[in-house]
Design a protein around this motif. Structure first.
Motif, PDB file in Angstrom:
ATOM      1  N   TRP A 127       0.794  -1.210   0.000  1.00 42.87           N
ATOM      2  CA  TRP A 127       0.000   0.000   0.000  1.00 42.87           C
ATOM      3  C   TRP A 127       0.836   1.273   0.000  1.00 42.87           C
ATOM      4  CZ3 TRP A 127      -5.218  -0.670  -0.337  1.00 42.87           C
ATOM      5  CH2 TRP A 127      -5.697  -1.952  -0.082  1.00 42.87           C
ATOM      6  N   PHE A 128       0.308   2.247  -0.721  1.00 47.72           N
ATOM      7  CA  PHE A 128       0.758   3.621  -0.654  1.00 47.72           C
ATOM      8  C   PHE A 128      -0.441   4.476  -0.251  1.00 47.72           C
ATOM      9  CE2 PHE A 128       4.987   3.621  -2.649  1.00 47.72           C
ATOM     10  CZ  PHE A 128       5.016   2.334  -3.174  1.00 47.72           C
ATOM     11  N   ARG A 129      -0.163   5.710   0.094  1.00 45.76           N
ATOM     12  CA  ARG A 129      -1.240   6.661   0.338  1.00 45.76           C
ATOM     13  C   ARG A 129      -0.822   8.046  -0.123  1.00 45.76           C
ATOM     14  NH1 ARG A 129      -1.256   6.926   7.004  1.00 45.76           N
ATOM     15  NH2 ARG A 129       0.708   8.065   7.261  1.00 45.76           N
TER      16      ARG A 129
ATOM     17  N   PRO B 143       9.909  -8.169  -5.745  1.00 49.76           N
ATOM     18  CA  PRO B 143      10.274  -8.154  -4.318  1.00 49.76           C
ATOM     19  C   PRO B 143      11.674  -7.602  -4.070  1.00 49.76           C
ATOM     20  CG  PRO B 143      10.340 -10.378  -5.192  1.00 49.76           C
ATOM     21  CD  PRO B 143       9.716  -9.522  -6.252  1.00 49.76           C
ATOM     22  N   ARG B 144      12.446  -7.404  -5.116  1.00 47.15           N
ATOM     23  CA  ARG B 144      13.826  -6.950  -4.936  1.00 47.15           C
ATOM     24  C   ARG B 144      13.983  -5.438  -4.910  1.00 47.15           C
ATOM     25  NH1 ARG B 144      16.339 -10.176  -9.851  1.00 47.15           N
ATOM     26  NH2 ARG B 144      14.372  -9.432 -10.721  1.00 47.15           N
ATOM     27  N   VAL B 145      12.920  -4.698  -5.193  1.00 45.91           N
ATOM     28  CA  VAL B 145      13.073  -3.250  -5.301  1.00 45.91           C
ATOM     29  C   VAL B 145      12.615  -2.549  -4.036  1.00 45.91           C
ATOM     30  CG1 VAL B 145      12.783  -3.374  -7.793  1.00 45.91           C
ATOM     31  CG2 VAL B 145      10.783  -2.893  -6.337  1.00 45.91           C
ATOM     32  N   GLN B 146      13.080  -1.320  -3.883  1.00 45.17           N
ATOM     33  CA  GLN B 146      12.659  -0.494  -2.760  1.00 45.17           C
ATOM     34  C   GLN B 146      11.203  -0.094  -2.948  1.00 45.17           C
ATOM     35  OE1 GLN B 146      15.063   3.001  -2.324  1.00 45.17           O
ATOM     36  NE2 GLN B 146      14.243   3.519  -0.304  1.00 45.17           N
TER      37      GLN B 146
ATOM     38  N   ASN C  31       9.085   2.598  -8.437  1.00 47.01           N
ATOM     39  CA  ASN C  31       9.473   1.195  -8.649  1.00 47.01           C
ATOM     40  C   ASN C  31       8.287   0.265  -8.862  1.00 47.01           C
ATOM     41  OD1 ASN C  31      12.248   1.626  -8.481  1.00 47.01           O
ATOM     42  ND2 ASN C  31      12.258   1.400  -6.259  1.00 47.01           N
ATOM     43  N   MET C  32       7.068   0.771  -8.771  1.00 49.26           N
ATOM     44  CA  MET C  32       5.902  -0.095  -8.857  1.00 49.26           C
ATOM     45  C   MET C  32       5.576  -0.448 -10.306  1.00 49.26           C
ATOM     46  SD  MET C  32       5.152  -0.598  -5.730  1.00 49.26           S
ATOM     47  CE  MET C  32       6.913  -0.412  -5.372  1.00 49.26           C
ATOM     48  N   ASP C  33       5.074  -1.676 -10.475  1.00 48.32           N
ATOM     49  CA  ASP C  33       4.708  -2.145 -11.803  1.00 48.32           C
ATOM     50  C   ASP C  33       3.234  -1.900 -12.112  1.00 48.32           C
ATOM     51  OD1 ASP C  33       6.817  -5.013 -11.238  1.00 48.32           O
ATOM     52  OD2 ASP C  33       7.281  -3.180 -12.363  1.00 48.32           O
ATOM     53  N   PHE C  34       2.379  -2.098 -11.113  1.00 46.96           N
ATOM     54  CA  PHE C  34       0.939  -1.960 -11.322  1.00 46.96           C
ATOM     55  C   PHE C  34       0.314  -1.251 -10.129  1.00 46.96           C
ATOM     56  CE2 PHE C  34       0.984  -4.497 -15.042  1.00 46.96           C
ATOM     57  CZ  PHE C  34       1.898  -5.519 -14.829  1.00 46.96           C
TER      58      PHE C  34
ATOM     59  N   TYR D 236      -5.779   5.614  -0.421  1.00 47.47           N
ATOM     60  CA  TYR D 236      -4.855   4.484  -0.267  1.00 47.47           C
ATOM     61  C   TYR D 236      -4.855   3.669  -1.550  1.00 47.47           C
ATOM     62  CZ  TYR D 236      -4.191   5.461   4.648  1.00 47.47           C
ATOM     63  OH  TYR D 236      -3.835   6.058   5.838  1.00 47.47           O
ATOM     64  N   TYR D 237      -3.661   3.438  -2.061  1.00 48.04           N
ATOM     65  CA  TYR D 237      -3.481   2.729  -3.320  1.00 48.04           C
ATOM     66  C   TYR D 237      -2.766   1.412  -3.082  1.00 48.04           C
ATOM     67  CZ  TYR D 237      -4.423   7.263  -5.478  1.00 48.04           C
ATOM     68  OH  TYR D 237      -4.992   8.453  -5.858  1.00 48.04           O
ATOM     69  N   CYS D 238      -3.227   0.390  -3.753  1.00 47.94           N
ATOM     70  CA  CYS D 238      -2.557  -0.897  -3.772  1.00 47.94           C
ATOM     71  C   CYS D 238      -1.600  -0.923  -4.956  1.00 47.94           C
ATOM     72  CB  CYS D 238      -3.618  -1.994  -3.909  1.00 47.94           C
ATOM     73  SG  CYS D 238      -2.991  -3.684  -3.934  1.00 47.94           S
ATOM     74  N   ALA D 239      -0.477  -1.606  -4.785  1.00 46.08           N
ATOM     75  CA  ALA D 239       0.508  -1.677  -5.864  1.00 46.08           C
ATOM     76  C   ALA D 239       1.287  -2.981  -5.767  1.00 46.08           C
ATOM     77  CB  ALA D 239       1.458  -0.491  -5.798  1.00 46.08           C
ATOM     78  N   THR D 240       1.871  -3.377  -6.884  1.00 46.05           N
ATOM     79  CA  THR D 240       2.738  -4.556  -6.911  1.00 46.05           C
ATOM     80  C   THR D 240       4.065  -4.205  -7.576  1.00 46.05           C
ATOM     81  OG1 THR D 240       1.951  -5.353  -9.049  1.00 46.05           O
ATOM     82  CG2 THR D 240       0.774  -6.121  -7.104  1.00 46.05           C
ATOM     83  N   ALA D 241       5.078  -4.972  -7.207  1.00 50.00           N
ATOM     84  CA  ALA D 241       6.410  -4.751  -7.757  1.00 50.00           C
ATOM     85  C   ALA D 241       7.241  -6.006  -7.551  1.00 50.00           C
ATOM     86  CB  ALA D 241       7.073  -3.566  -7.059  1.00 50.00           C
TER      87      ALA D 241
END
Length: 123
Positions: free
Chosen positions: A36-38, A101-104, A109-112, A94-99
């Protein structure tokens, strides 16, 4: 095509609790970090919490440690954010995101991304 759909936002009084959910579809493996981000009005988007895979650690922003808990159900492709002891400063989308696992865990750095769910702490 990967899609992330958030739910669970709303209006809550200070000290209250909410649980956010994010369900992912279209992912072809379990090898990803999700979390999560916000973003509050007039502020930059910031990382809140991230659930990764071994050996990468779970991440929490200092501002939410001890109050928020992230959990992940790979069978359901769903991540949850249990938010307790909410404060007015937690008000944000609040936003959900995926990336990988190796990135900060930073926005660049998020993909989606999901479209977000609004949380308002007031009362």
């Amino acid at each position: 095509q990967v899609q992330l759909v958030e739910s669970g936002g709303g209006l809550v009084q200070p000290g209250g609790s909410l649980r956010l959910s994010c369900t992912a579809s279209g992912l072809i493996s379990d090898y990803y970090a999700i979390g999560w981000f916000r973003q509050a009005p007039g502020k930059e988007r910031e990382g809140v919490a991230c659930s990764s895979i071994s050996p990468y650690p779970t991440y929490y922003a200092d501002s939410v440690k001890g109050r928020f808990t992230i959990s992940r159900d790979n069978a359901k492709n769903t991540v949850y954010l249990q938010m307790n002891g909410l404060k007015p400063d937690d008000t944000a989308v609040y936003y959900c995101a995926t990336a990988s696992p190796r990135v900060q865990w930073t926005p660049s750095n998020m993909d989606f991304w999901g479209k977000g769910t609004a949380v308002t702490v007031s009362g």
